[in-house]
Design a protein around this motif. Sequence first.
Motif, mmCIF file in Angstrom:
data_model
loop_
_atom_site.group_PDB
_atom_site.id
_atom_site.type_symbol
_atom_site.label_atom_id
_atom_site.label_comp_id
_atom_site.label_asym_id
_atom_site.label_seq_id
_atom_site.Cartn_x
_atom_site.Cartn_y
_atom_site.Cartn_z
ATOM 1 N N VAL A 68 0.846 -1.194 0.000
ATOM 2 C CA VAL A 68 0.000 0.000 0.000
ATOM 3 C C VAL A 68 0.881 1.242 0.000
ATOM 4 O O VAL A 68 0.646 2.187 -0.759
ATOM 5 C CB VAL A 68 -0.949 -0.004 1.213
ATOM 6 C CG1 VAL A 68 -1.685 1.326 1.330
ATOM 7 C CG2 VAL A 68 -1.947 -1.148 1.102
ATOM 8 N N GLU A 69 1.899 1.232 0.828
ATOM 9 C CA GLU A 69 2.826 2.363 0.875
ATOM 10 C C GLU A 69 3.509 2.566 -0.475
ATOM 11 O O GLU A 69 3.667 3.688 -0.943
ATOM 12 C CB GLU A 69 3.855 2.156 1.972
ATOM 13 C CG GLU A 69 3.241 2.226 3.358
ATOM 14 C CD GLU A 69 4.234 1.947 4.465
ATOM 15 O OE1 GLU A 69 5.460 2.079 4.241
ATOM 16 O OE2 GLU A 69 3.781 1.615 5.568
ATOM 17 N N GLU A 70 3.875 1.477 -1.116
ATOM 18 C CA GLU A 70 4.511 1.569 -2.430
ATOM 19 C C GLU A 70 3.537 2.111 -3.475
ATOM 20 O O GLU A 70 3.917 2.903 -4.336
ATOM 21 C CB GLU A 70 5.037 0.199 -2.865
ATOM 22 C CG GLU A 70 5.712 0.207 -4.220
ATOM 23 C CD GLU A 70 6.871 1.203 -4.336
ATOM 24 O OE1 GLU A 70 7.015 1.802 -5.418
ATOM 25 O OE2 GLU A 70 7.615 1.400 -3.359
ATOM 26 N N ALA A 71 2.280 1.706 -3.405
ATOM 27 C CA ALA A 71 1.274 2.210 -4.348
ATOM 28 C C ALA A 71 1.106 3.714 -4.193
ATOM 29 O O ALA A 71 1.087 4.452 -5.186
ATOM 30 C CB ALA A 71 -0.061 1.503 -4.128
ATOM 31 N N TRP A 72 1.018 4.205 -2.950
ATOM 32 C CA TRP A 72 0.882 5.643 -2.729
ATOM 33 C C TRP A 72 2.149 6.378 -3.175
ATOM 34 O O TRP A 72 2.061 7.469 -3.743
ATOM 35 C CB TRP A 72 0.577 5.959 -1.272
ATOM 36 C CG TRP A 72 -0.836 5.640 -0.881
ATOM 37 C CD1 TRP A 72 -1.228 4.818 0.140
ATOM 38 C CD2 TRP A 72 -2.037 6.121 -1.481
ATOM 39 N NE1 TRP A 72 -2.595 4.763 0.196
ATOM 40 C CE2 TRP A 72 -3.111 5.561 -0.788
ATOM 41 C CE3 TRP A 72 -2.302 6.970 -2.542
ATOM 42 C CZ2 TRP A 72 -4.445 5.826 -1.124
ATOM 43 C CZ3 TRP A 72 -3.626 7.227 -2.879
ATOM 44 C CH2 TRP A 72 -4.678 6.666 -2.168
ATOM 45 N N THR A 73 3.298 5.782 -2.957
ATOM 46 C CA THR A 73 4.552 6.391 -3.416
ATOM 47 C C THR A 73 4.533 6.543 -4.927
ATOM 48 O O THR A 73 4.899 7.598 -5.468
ATOM 49 C CB THR A 73 5.757 5.542 -2.981
ATOM 50 O OG1 THR A 73 5.777 5.471 -1.555
ATOM 51 C CG2 THR A 73 7.058 6.121 -3.482
ATOM 52 N N GLN A 74 4.063 5.521 -5.618
ATOM 53 C CA GLN A 74 3.978 5.568 -7.080
ATOM 54 C C GLN A 74 3.013 6.665 -7.537
ATOM 55 O O GLN A 74 3.287 7.401 -8.487
ATOM 56 C CB GLN A 74 3.525 4.212 -7.612
ATOM 57 C CG GLN A 74 3.550 4.103 -9.109
ATOM 58 C CD GLN A 74 3.222 2.699 -9.577
ATOM 59 O OE1 GLN A 74 3.218 1.750 -8.792
ATOM 60 N NE2 GLN A 74 2.936 2.575 -10.850
ATOM 61 N N ASN A 134 -5.199 14.215 -10.414
ATOM 62 C CA ASN A 134 -5.586 14.805 -9.140
ATOM 63 C C ASN A 134 -5.859 13.782 -8.043
ATOM 64 O O ASN A 134 -6.445 14.114 -7.030
ATOM 65 C CB ASN A 134 -6.801 15.710 -9.335
ATOM 66 C CG ASN A 134 -7.939 14.997 -10.030
ATOM 67 O OD1 ASN A 134 -7.854 13.817 -10.308
ATOM 68 N ND2 ASN A 134 -9.005 15.726 -10.319
ATOM 69 N N LEU A 135 -5.453 12.556 -8.226
ATOM 70 C CA LEU A 135 -5.677 11.527 -7.208
ATOM 71 C C LEU A 135 -5.048 11.893 -5.861
ATOM 72 O O LEU A 135 -5.712 11.752 -4.829
ATOM 73 C CB LEU A 135 -5.173 10.169 -7.702
ATOM 74 C CG LEU A 135 -5.333 9.001 -6.748
ATOM 75 C CD1 LEU A 135 -6.795 8.817 -6.356
ATOM 76 C CD2 LEU A 135 -4.790 7.735 -7.379
ATOM 77 N N PRO A 136 -3.804 12.383 -5.818
ATOM 78 C CA PRO A 136 -3.244 12.740 -4.500
ATOM 79 C C PRO A 136 -4.058 13.811 -3.769
ATOM 80 O O PRO A 136 -4.327 13.684 -2.574
ATOM 81 C CB PRO A 136 -1.843 13.251 -4.832
ATOM 82 C CG PRO A 136 -1.495 12.599 -6.121
ATOM 83 C CD PRO A 136 -2.798 12.519 -6.870
ATOM 84 N N ALA A 137 -4.481 14.837 -4.467
ATOM 85 C CA ALA A 137 -5.252 15.908 -3.827
ATOM 86 C C ALA A 137 -6.606 15.404 -3.344
ATOM 87 O O ALA A 137 -7.050 15.738 -2.240
ATOM 88 C CB ALA A 137 -5.437 17.069 -4.794
ATOM 89 N N ARG A 138 -7.258 14.605 -4.142
ATOM 90 C CA ARG A 138 -8.555 14.044 -3.732
ATOM 91 C C ARG A 138 -8.406 13.175 -2.501
ATOM 92 O O ARG A 138 -9.206 13.237 -1.573
ATOM 93 C CB ARG A 138 -9.161 13.212 -4.864
ATOM 94 C CG ARG A 138 -9.711 14.006 -5.978
ATOM 95 C CD ARG A 138 -10.328 13.093 -6.991
ATOM 96 N NE ARG A 138 -10.827 13.847 -8.128
ATOM 97 C CZ ARG A 138 -11.368 13.282 -9.181
ATOM 98 N NH1 ARG A 138 -11.476 11.973 -9.237
ATOM 99 N NH2 ARG A 138 -11.799 14.016 -10.171
ATOM 100 N N ARG A 176 4.741 10.026 -6.998
ATOM 101 C CA ARG A 176 5.874 10.229 -7.918
ATOM 102 C C ARG A 176 5.407 10.497 -9.338
ATOM 103 O O ARG A 176 6.098 11.146 -10.116
ATOM 104 C CB ARG A 176 6.779 9.002 -7.909
ATOM 105 C CG ARG A 176 7.666 8.918 -6.719
ATOM 106 C CD ARG A 176 8.628 7.778 -6.854
ATOM 107 N NE ARG A 176 9.436 7.657 -5.660
ATOM 108 C CZ ARG A 176 9.955 6.525 -5.228
ATOM 109 N NH1 ARG A 176 9.768 5.404 -5.904
ATOM 110 N NH2 ARG A 176 10.667 6.508 -4.136
ATOM 111 N N SER A 177 4.267 9.966 -9.699
ATOM 112 C CA SER A 177 3.761 10.074 -11.071
ATOM 113 C C SER A 177 2.474 10.890 -11.092
ATOM 114 O O SER A 177 1.460 10.448 -11.632
ATOM 115 C CB SER A 177 3.505 8.676 -11.634
ATOM 116 O OG SER A 177 4.647 7.883 -11.542
#
Length: 76
Positions: free
Chosen positions: A45-51, A61-65, A54-55
């Motif tokens: 899960v941590e790796e998925a969020w890191t990806q 806008n996935l990180p902001a949401r 990074r991308s």
Amino acid sequence: MSWLRYGHRSLYDAALAVPRRRVLGVPVHCVERNFAELYQPHAAVEEAWTQVYRSQREYRNLPARTESLCGLNHQY
């Protein structure tokens, strides 16, 4: 956290389903779990969020949401 006693999905759980649907390596047991139990961190899960972070161009806008949802979750 009264919602834990009732076994309801948190907003983070809902947000976590997005990288799962986008095939970013989130294990199914992290998304489809017993919501009465506390979330257990997982390296995938941590790796998925890191990806995602990074991308940001690819995931737009996935990180902001996600941060907005998690912010709401912590308020209530």
